[in-house]
Write a protein that holds these residues in place. Structure first.
Motif, PDB file in Angstrom:
ATOM      1  N   LYS A 118      78.847  15.971   4.379  1.00 32.67           N
ATOM      2  CA  LYS A 118      79.326  14.591   4.505  1.00 32.67           C
ATOM      3  C   LYS A 118      80.783  14.474   4.074  1.00 32.67           C
ATOM      4  O   LYS A 118      81.591  13.823   4.741  1.00 32.67           O
ATOM      5  CB  LYS A 118      78.451  13.660   3.671  1.00 32.67           C
ATOM      6  CG  LYS A 118      77.077  13.394   4.264  1.00 32.67           C
ATOM      7  CD  LYS A 118      76.300  12.417   3.391  1.00 32.67           C
ATOM      8  CE  LYS A 118      74.953  12.082   4.009  1.00 32.67           C
ATOM      9  NZ  LYS A 118      74.177  11.153   3.154  1.00 32.67           N
ATOM     10  N   TYR A 119      81.130  15.105   2.961  1.00 32.29           N
ATOM     11  CA  TYR A 119      82.516  15.032   2.483  1.00 32.29           C
ATOM     12  C   TYR A 119      83.463  15.688   3.487  1.00 32.29           C
ATOM     13  O   TYR A 119      84.525  15.141   3.804  1.00 32.29           O
ATOM     14  CB  TYR A 119      82.627  15.712   1.115  1.00 32.29           C
ATOM     15  CG  TYR A 119      84.009  15.628   0.511  1.00 32.29           C
ATOM     16  CD1 TYR A 119      84.349  14.573  -0.334  1.00 32.29           C
ATOM     17  CD2 TYR A 119      84.979  16.595   0.781  1.00 32.29           C
ATOM     18  CE1 TYR A 119      85.620  14.492  -0.882  1.00 32.29           C
ATOM     19  CE2 TYR A 119      86.242  16.519   0.238  1.00 32.29           C
ATOM     20  CZ  TYR A 119      86.558  15.458  -0.602  1.00 32.29           C
ATOM     21  OH  TYR A 119      87.823  15.357  -1.130  1.00 32.29           O
ATOM     22  N   TRP A 120      83.076  16.851   3.984  1.00 34.68           N
ATOM     23  CA  TRP A 120      83.925  17.560   4.946  1.00 34.68           C
ATOM     24  C   TRP A 120      84.127  16.725   6.206  1.00 34.68           C
ATOM     25  O   TRP A 120      85.238  16.622   6.733  1.00 34.68           O
ATOM     26  CB  TRP A 120      83.279  18.897   5.278  1.00 34.68           C
ATOM     27  CG  TRP A 120      84.071  19.776   6.202  1.00 34.68           C
ATOM     28  CD1 TRP A 120      85.119  20.593   5.864  1.00 34.68           C
ATOM     29  CD2 TRP A 120      83.875  19.930   7.611  1.00 34.68           C
ATOM     30  NE1 TRP A 120      85.582  21.243   6.993  1.00 34.68           N
ATOM     31  CE2 TRP A 120      84.835  20.855   8.068  1.00 34.68           C
ATOM     32  CE3 TRP A 120      82.974  19.385   8.521  1.00 34.68           C
ATOM     33  CZ2 TRP A 120      84.935  21.240   9.396  1.00 34.68           C
ATOM     34  CZ3 TRP A 120      83.062  19.769   9.845  1.00 34.68           C
ATOM     35  CH2 TRP A 120      84.032  20.683  10.271  1.00 34.68           C
ATOM     36  N   ALA A 121      83.036  16.103   6.693  1.00 30.54           N
ATOM     37  CA  ALA A 121      83.142  15.274   7.900  1.00 30.54           C
ATOM     38  C   ALA A 121      83.990  14.027   7.647  1.00 30.54           C
ATOM     39  O   ALA A 121      84.707  13.568   8.547  1.00 30.54           O
ATOM     40  CB  ALA A 121      81.744  14.882   8.380  1.00 30.54           C
ATOM     41  N   ASP A 122      83.914  13.479   6.445  1.00 31.44           N
ATOM     42  CA  ASP A 122      84.667  12.256   6.132  1.00 31.44           C
ATOM     43  C   ASP A 122      86.167  12.488   6.050  1.00 31.44           C
ATOM     44  O   ASP A 122      86.943  11.544   6.231  1.00 31.44           O
ATOM     45  CB  ASP A 122      84.195  11.661   4.797  1.00 31.44           C
ATOM     46  CG  ASP A 122      82.848  10.969   4.904  1.00 31.44           C
ATOM     47  OD1 ASP A 122      82.448  10.622   6.040  1.00 31.44           O
ATOM     48  OD2 ASP A 122      82.186  10.785   3.862  1.00 31.44           O
ATOM     49  N   HIS A 123      86.600  13.694   5.770  1.00 36.74           N
ATOM     50  CA  HIS A 123      88.012  13.951   5.471  1.00 36.74           C
ATOM     51  C   HIS A 123      88.705  14.794   6.537  1.00 36.74           C
ATOM     52  O   HIS A 123      89.725  15.423   6.254  1.00 36.74           O
ATOM     53  CB  HIS A 123      88.138  14.633   4.100  1.00 36.74           C
ATOM     54  CG  HIS A 123      87.750  13.748   2.958  1.00 36.74           C
ATOM     55  ND1 HIS A 123      86.431  13.522   2.598  1.00 36.74           N
ATOM     56  CD2 HIS A 123      88.505  13.004   2.106  1.00 36.74           C
ATOM     57  CE1 HIS A 123      86.393  12.692   1.561  1.00 36.74           C
ATOM     58  NE2 HIS A 123      87.627  12.365   1.244  1.00 36.74           N
ATOM     59  N   ARG A 124      88.208  14.778   7.757  1.00 36.74           N
ATOM     60  CA  ARG A 124      88.861  15.515   8.826  1.00 36.74           C
ATOM     61  C   ARG A 124      89.799  14.597   9.610  1.00 36.74           C
ATOM     62  O   ARG A 124      89.647  13.371   9.611  1.00 36.74           O
ATOM     63  CB  ARG A 124      87.821  16.126   9.772  1.00 36.74           C
ATOM     64  CG  ARG A 124      86.839  17.040   9.069  1.00 36.74           C
ATOM     65  CD  ARG A 124      86.123  17.915  10.054  1.00 36.74           C
ATOM     66  NE  ARG A 124      86.988  18.959  10.581  1.00 36.74           N
ATOM     67  CZ  ARG A 124      87.066  19.294  11.865  1.00 36.74           C
ATOM     68  NH1 ARG A 124      86.355  18.643  12.761  1.00 36.74           N
ATOM     69  NH2 ARG A 124      87.868  20.258  12.263  1.00 36.74           N
ATOM     70  N   ARG A 125      90.772  15.209  10.307  1.00 38.79           N
ATOM     71  CA  ARG A 125      91.735  14.431  11.090  1.00 38.79           C
ATOM     72  C   ARG A 125      91.228  14.135  12.489  1.00 38.79           C
ATOM     73  O   ARG A 125      91.864  13.368  13.220  1.00 38.79           O
ATOM     74  CB  ARG A 125      93.074  15.182  11.176  1.00 38.79           C
ATOM     75  CG  ARG A 125      93.785  15.329   9.849  1.00 38.79           C
ATOM     76  CD  ARG A 125      95.267  15.646  10.056  1.00 38.79           C
ATOM     77  NE  ARG A 125      95.467  16.800  10.903  1.00 38.79           N
ATOM     78  CZ  ARG A 125      95.534  18.058  10.457  1.00 38.79           C
ATOM     79  NH1 ARG A 125      95.384  18.297   9.161  1.00 38.79           N
ATOM     80  NH2 ARG A 125      95.747  19.057  11.275  1.00 38.79           N
ATOM     81  N   VAL A 126      90.139  14.728  12.884  1.00 41.79           N
ATOM     82  CA  VAL A 126      89.548  14.466  14.196  1.00 41.79           C
ATOM     83  C   VAL A 126      88.154  13.867  13.983  1.00 41.79           C
ATOM     84  O   VAL A 126      87.515  14.101  12.944  1.00 41.79           O
ATOM     85  CB  VAL A 126      89.452  15.753  15.046  1.00 41.79           C
ATOM     86  CG1 VAL A 126      90.838  16.299  15.351  1.00 41.79           C
ATOM     87  CG2 VAL A 126      88.610  16.808  14.336  1.00 41.79           C
ATOM     88  N   PRO A 127      87.656  13.088  14.934  1.00 40.49           N
ATOM     89  CA  PRO A 127      86.315  12.516  14.771  1.00 40.49           C
ATOM     90  C   PRO A 127      85.266  13.603  14.543  1.00 40.49           C
ATOM     91  O   PRO A 127      85.235  14.606  15.254  1.00 40.49           O
ATOM     92  CB  PRO A 127      86.078  11.780  16.092  1.00 40.49           C
ATOM     93  CG  PRO A 127      87.445  11.485  16.620  1.00 40.49           C
ATOM     94  CD  PRO A 127      88.305  12.635  16.184  1.00 40.49           C
ATOM     95  N   THR A 128      84.428  13.387  13.542  1.00 40.07           N
ATOM     96  CA  THR A 128      83.445  14.407  13.158  1.00 40.07           C
ATOM     97  C   THR A 128      82.134  13.727  12.788  1.00 40.07           C
ATOM     98  O   THR A 128      82.127  12.720  12.078  1.00 40.07           O
ATOM     99  CB  THR A 128      83.951  15.246  11.967  1.00 40.07           C
ATOM    100  OG1 THR A 128      85.218  15.832  12.312  1.00 40.07           O
ATOM    101  CG2 THR A 128      82.970  16.345  11.622  1.00 40.07           C
ATOM    102  N   ALA A 129      81.038  14.276  13.260  1.00 41.60           N
ATOM    103  CA  ALA A 129      79.699  13.758  12.972  1.00 41.60           C
ATOM    104  C   ALA A 129      78.962  14.738  12.074  1.00 41.60           C
ATOM    105  O   ALA A 129      79.121  15.951  12.179  1.00 41.60           O
ATOM    106  CB  ALA A 129      78.918  13.548  14.266  1.00 41.60           C
TER     107      ALA A 129
END
Length: 282
Positions: A118-129
């Protein structure tokens, strides 16, 4: 005789005779003169079509097109097997934070997979699920096959169905430009239904990473869980022992025993950068 209102009455009109000379209906109704009234068209002869009406003498306006449908169907690219991400042509190191990726985070219960994902997905520069296998598995309400009650054909079937559903969702997200990170407790000694199943469901471009802290850390985190997510200490120890088989498998392994969530996510980016430059064989 005079009309009570002071205006002269029209002369009597006899059938078959025109009105008396000099009488104008407009004289009885003040206002602008309407001009000559067009004579009505005679009825068509029997068997002939009615002629179309004459065009209006007023200004002509082009018919306006209908407004665009702003809430109609939006076509989406179909999902397909995820190809291996291509390393950049430039000699610079790959930037996983800005690359469309499909990541599988592997680890035992209590390894911190969901929190890190969840943390990794929240802090990316591209849309991530973030797609959690446990969350999808628990979509089944009535008839849920809880492995805590014993591993059997029903729980195995629901696990396989959840993995296939997660893979279907991941392919569709990725086909529409949204990265995915999935998490699952995949065992190295069951490649067909574990890692091999994920490869079939998502595609060869899936990048697996193992999250494997020490047993004491896993037991401590498991004790903080509740409901069907909490396992017995014996089961946690058994799962952790099976996960040790990933050492020597060639997959990248992160020991996050002494790392917090942001630090683990940063190391995950470093591992993914190496995986993009040199994809693991699995």
């Amino acid at each position: 005789m005079q009309h009570a209102g002071g205006s002269p009455l029209p002369p009597p009109h006899q059938p078959g005779h025109r009105p008396a000379a000099g009488w104008s209906p407009a004289a009885h109704h003040p206002g602008p003169h309407p001009g000559p009234v067009p004579a009505p068209m005679p009825p068509p002869a029997p068997g002939y079509p009615v002629p179309p009406p004459a065009p209006s003498a007023g200004p002509q306006h082009a018919s306006m097109p209908p407004p665009p449908d702003t809430t109609g169907h939006v076509p989406l690219p179909p999902g397909g097997p995820v190809a291996m991400p291509s390393p950049p042509v430039a000699p610079a190191a790959p930037d996983p934070a800005g690359t469309i990726l499909a990541v599988l985070l592997i680890g035992p219960a209590g390894a911190g997979k969901t929190s890190v994902a969840k943390y990794w997905a929240d802090h990316r520069r591209v849309p991530t699920a973030h797609i959690s296998l446990d969350d999808v598995r628990e979509w089944v309400r009535s008839g849920f096959a809880d492995p805590q009650s014993g591993w059997n054909d029903h729980s195995e079937a629901q696990y396989r169905l959840a993995r296939r559903t997660c893979g279907f969702a991941a392919r569709n997200f990725l086909a529409n430009g949204i990265s995915c990170i999935l998490d699952d407790a995949v065992f190295p000694d069951r490649p067909v239904v574990g890692l091999g199943g994920w490869k079939r469901h998502v595609g060869p471009g899936l990048l697996p990473v193992v999250l494997l802290p020490g047993l004491d850390i896993v037991l401590e985190r498991n004790a903080e869980r509740s409901g069907n997510r909490r396992l017995t200490d014996e089961e946690v120890a058994r799962i952790h022992g099976r996960m040790a088989g990933w050492y020597g498998s060639g997959l990248p392994i992160i020991d996050n025993s002494q790392l917090d969530i942001p630090e683990t996510a940063r190391i995950l980016d470093d591992v993914l950068a190496r995986s993009i430059a040199s994809p693991p064989h699995w």
